[in-house]
Design a protein around this motif. Structure first.
Motif, PDB file in Angstrom:
ATOM      1  N   UNK A 159       0.819  -1.203   0.000  1.00  0.00           N
ATOM      2  CA  UNK A 159       0.000   0.000   0.000  1.00  0.00           C
ATOM      3  C   UNK A 159       0.857   1.259   0.000  1.00  0.00           C
ATOM      4  N   UNK A 160       1.957   1.266   0.771  1.00  0.00           N
ATOM      5  CA  UNK A 160       2.855   2.417   0.769  1.00  0.00           C
ATOM      6  C   UNK A 160       3.534   2.571  -0.593  1.00  0.00           C
ATOM      7  N   UNK A 161       3.896   1.460  -1.221  1.00  0.00           N
ATOM      8  CA  UNK A 161       4.525   1.510  -2.542  1.00  0.00           C
ATOM      9  C   UNK A 161       3.548   2.094  -3.557  1.00  0.00           C
ATOM     10  N   UNK A 162       2.304   1.632  -3.521  1.00  0.00           N
ATOM     11  CA  UNK A 162       1.287   2.162  -4.436  1.00  0.00           C
ATOM     12  C   UNK A 162       1.070   3.648  -4.205  1.00  0.00           C
ATOM     13  N   UNK A 163       1.081   4.068  -2.936  1.00  0.00           N
ATOM     14  CA  UNK A 163       0.949   5.500  -2.627  1.00  0.00           C
ATOM     15  C   UNK A 163       2.059   6.290  -3.295  1.00  0.00           C
ATOM     16  N   UNK A 164       3.306   5.812  -3.171  1.00  0.00           N
ATOM     17  CA  UNK A 164       4.458   6.546  -3.706  1.00  0.00           C
ATOM     18  C   UNK A 164       4.406   6.618  -5.226  1.00  0.00           C
ATOM     19  N   UNK A 165       4.076   5.509  -5.887  1.00  0.00           N
ATOM     20  CA  UNK A 165       3.983   5.519  -7.346  1.00  0.00           C
ATOM     21  C   UNK A 165       2.856   6.440  -7.793  1.00  0.00           C
ATOM     22  N   UNK A 166       1.736   6.412  -7.075  1.00  0.00           N
ATOM     23  CA  UNK A 166       0.613   7.287  -7.418  1.00  0.00           C
ATOM     24  C   UNK A 166       0.998   8.754  -7.259  1.00  0.00           C
ATOM     25  N   UNK A 167       1.797   9.072  -6.259  1.00  0.00           N
ATOM     26  CA  UNK A 167       2.278  10.440  -6.096  1.00  0.00           C
ATOM     27  C   UNK A 167       3.085  10.877  -7.330  1.00  0.00           C
ATOM     28  N   UNK A 168       3.929   9.978  -7.823  1.00  0.00           N
ATOM     29  CA  UNK A 168       4.713  10.301  -9.017  1.00  0.00           C
ATOM     30  C   UNK A 168       3.804  10.480 -10.225  1.00  0.00           C
ATOM     31  N   UNK A 169       2.856   9.563 -10.417  1.00  0.00           N
ATOM     32  CA  UNK A 169       1.952   9.657 -11.569  1.00  0.00           C
ATOM     33  C   UNK A 169       1.139  10.941 -11.500  1.00  0.00           C
ATOM     34  N   UNK A 170       0.624  11.282 -10.331  1.00  0.00           N
ATOM     35  CA  UNK A 170      -0.139  12.514 -10.189  1.00  0.00           C
ATOM     36  C   UNK A 170       0.700  13.740 -10.490  1.00  0.00           C
ATOM     37  N   UNK A 171       1.953  13.732 -10.041  1.00  0.00           N
ATOM     38  CA  UNK A 171       2.865  14.839 -10.334  1.00  0.00           C
ATOM     39  C   UNK A 171       3.070  14.988 -11.841  1.00  0.00           C
ATOM     40  N   UNK A 172       3.231  13.872 -12.525  1.00  0.00           N
ATOM     41  CA  UNK A 172       3.415  13.896 -13.981  1.00  0.00           C
ATOM     42  C   UNK A 172       2.165  14.442 -14.673  1.00  0.00           C
ATOM     43  N   UNK A 173       0.997  13.964 -14.268  1.00  0.00           N
ATOM     44  CA  UNK A 173      -0.238  14.434 -14.894  1.00  0.00           C
ATOM     45  C   UNK A 173      -0.437  15.934 -14.669  1.00  0.00           C
ATOM     46  N   UNK A 174      -0.078  16.427 -13.497  1.00  0.00           N
ATOM     47  CA  UNK A 174      -0.257  17.841 -13.181  1.00  0.00           C
ATOM     48  C   UNK A 174       0.762  18.734 -13.875  1.00  0.00           C
ATOM     49  N   UNK A 175       1.995  18.254 -14.026  1.00  0.00           N
ATOM     50  CA  UNK A 175       3.064  19.121 -14.542  1.00  0.00           C
ATOM     51  C   UNK A 175       3.273  19.023 -16.039  1.00  0.00           C
ATOM     52  N   UNK A 176       2.922  17.894 -16.643  1.00  0.00           N
ATOM     53  CA  UNK A 176       3.191  17.712 -18.074  1.00  0.00           C
ATOM     54  C   UNK A 176       1.929  17.569 -18.908  1.00  0.00           C
ATOM     55  N   UNK A 177       0.769  17.441 -18.267  1.00  0.00           N
ATOM     56  CA  UNK A 177      -0.489  17.193 -18.994  1.00  0.00           C
ATOM     57  C   UNK A 177      -0.398  15.957 -19.879  1.00  0.00           C
ATOM     58  N   UNK A 178       0.317  14.957 -19.416  1.00  0.00           N
ATOM     59  CA  UNK A 178       0.414  13.714 -20.182  1.00  0.00           C
ATOM     60  C   UNK A 178      -0.958  13.123 -20.409  1.00  0.00           C
ATOM     61  N   UNK A 179      -1.162  12.612 -21.609  1.00  0.00           N
ATOM     62  CA  UNK A 179      -2.432  11.955 -21.927  1.00  0.00           C
ATOM     63  C   UNK A 179      -2.455  10.526 -21.403  1.00  0.00           C
ATOM     64  N   UNK A 180      -1.261   9.935 -21.298  1.00  0.00           N
ATOM     65  CA  UNK A 180      -1.171   8.523 -20.939  1.00  0.00           C
ATOM     66  C   UNK A 180       0.149   8.292 -20.221  1.00  0.00           C
TER      67      UNK A 180
END
Length: 300
Positions: free
Chosen positions: A206-227
């Motif tokens: 669960x902690x690992x998933x939290x950390x990866x999700x934090x990275x993915x959210x950062x990417x979506x917010x900063x780069x507007x990645x579609x995928x």
């Protein structure tokens, strides 16, 4: 050639059809690069190459005007800082050559032959994450890898930690950056054993998933990645972990990005369509990029 932190894959291909490949352990720069260069010379003597693509773990100097172009920059991988990746491999044979990060190569391959072929709208604004020996991210904008002062180094972003997670991280530069928290060696340190020996329903994921999700959210917010494609030894083959990450991305973003919700997250955050072939085919994609940049081949 796909050069990873644990192994290197040297291959020859026609188009995107791989005809032959050889795996070499990634040990010292001299041993690894010499073995690869010797193999390239032998193959090139048998049937000359049109172009060479090098997809390498980083960080790399990719500025063609820099004196250390094609060399490894300071890296946690012992002994590899300053290694002349491009010179050792491109210098072995006479043909057009290109070098980029392994994740940029994989992103190009996915845009050409993977998710981009299945859903062309995803090819522009594509992010390829690898979570394995290290953590890296490749980004495409207008079908080109994103470069600036260097290339993106998302593995060393520091994000908000999960409440109650005592793991300090292992990155020698930053401690609990994302790479220090969720890379393969980090998981071995966190769990006391390799991650592939931990049950999928173990609550410690669960902690690992939290950390990866934090990275993915950062990417979506900063780069507007579609995928965002999540590959690598940790990223692939764990459907339960990917599901946890998706759920946490939606929860962490809290509705701020209107296009990211429970209905859309499966299209936005997903496994690479090419699977384990994304890395090797990334090197092929870079070779084709080098061939395109060189112009038409001379007629026979």
């Amino acid at each position: 050639m796909e050069l990873g932190g644990t192994k290197a894959i040297v291959l020859r291909a026609e188009g995107n059809a791989i005809a032959e490949q050889v795996t070499i352990p990634t040990t010292s720069p001299t041993e690894t690069l010499d073995a690869a260069a010797n193999l390239l010379r032998r193959w090139h003597a048998q049937a000359p190459f049109d172009a060479l693509g090098i997809a390498s773990f980083g960080p790399l100097r990719l500025d063609h005007a820099a004196a250390d172009f094609g060399r490894m920059l300071p890296t946690p991988k012992p002994g590899w800082s300053g290694a002349d990746i491009f010179g050792a491999l491109a210098g072995a044979i006479d043909c057009p050559a290109a070098i980029d990060t392994d994740v940029d190569g994989a992103a190009l391959a996915e845009a050409r032959w993977g998710v981009g072929a299945d859903d062309p709208a995803l090819a522009d604004g594509l992010c390829y994450l690898t979570i394995g020996t290290g953590v890296g991210g490749g980004f495409l904008s207008r079908d080109r890898p994103l470069h600036g002062a260097m290339h993106p180094e998302v593995g060393h972003i520091v994000t908000r930690r999960a409440p109650g997670d005592p793991f300090p991280g292992i990155c020698p530069f930053h401690g609990d950056c994302i790479e220090g928290l969720v890379s393969g060696p980090a998981l071995a340190a966190r769990f006391g054993m390799p991650g592939d020996r931990i049950a999928p329903d173990d609550p410690r994921w669960d902690h690992v998933a939290h950390d990866i999700a934090q990275l993915v959210g950062t990417i979506l917010l900063t780069t507007s990645a579609r995928c965002v494609l999540i590959g690598g030894g940790v990223g692939m083959g764990r459907a339960a972990l990917l599901d946890r990450v998706r759920t946490k991305v939606v929860a962490q973003l809290a509705g701020y990005l209107p296009h990211v919700d429970e209905a859309s997250i499966g299209r936005i955050v997903r496994a690479p369509a090419l699977g384990e072939r994304a890395g090797p085919l990334g090197a092929v994609a870079l070779a084709l990029e080098a061939l395109d940049a060189a112009g038409p081949l001379p007629s026979a």
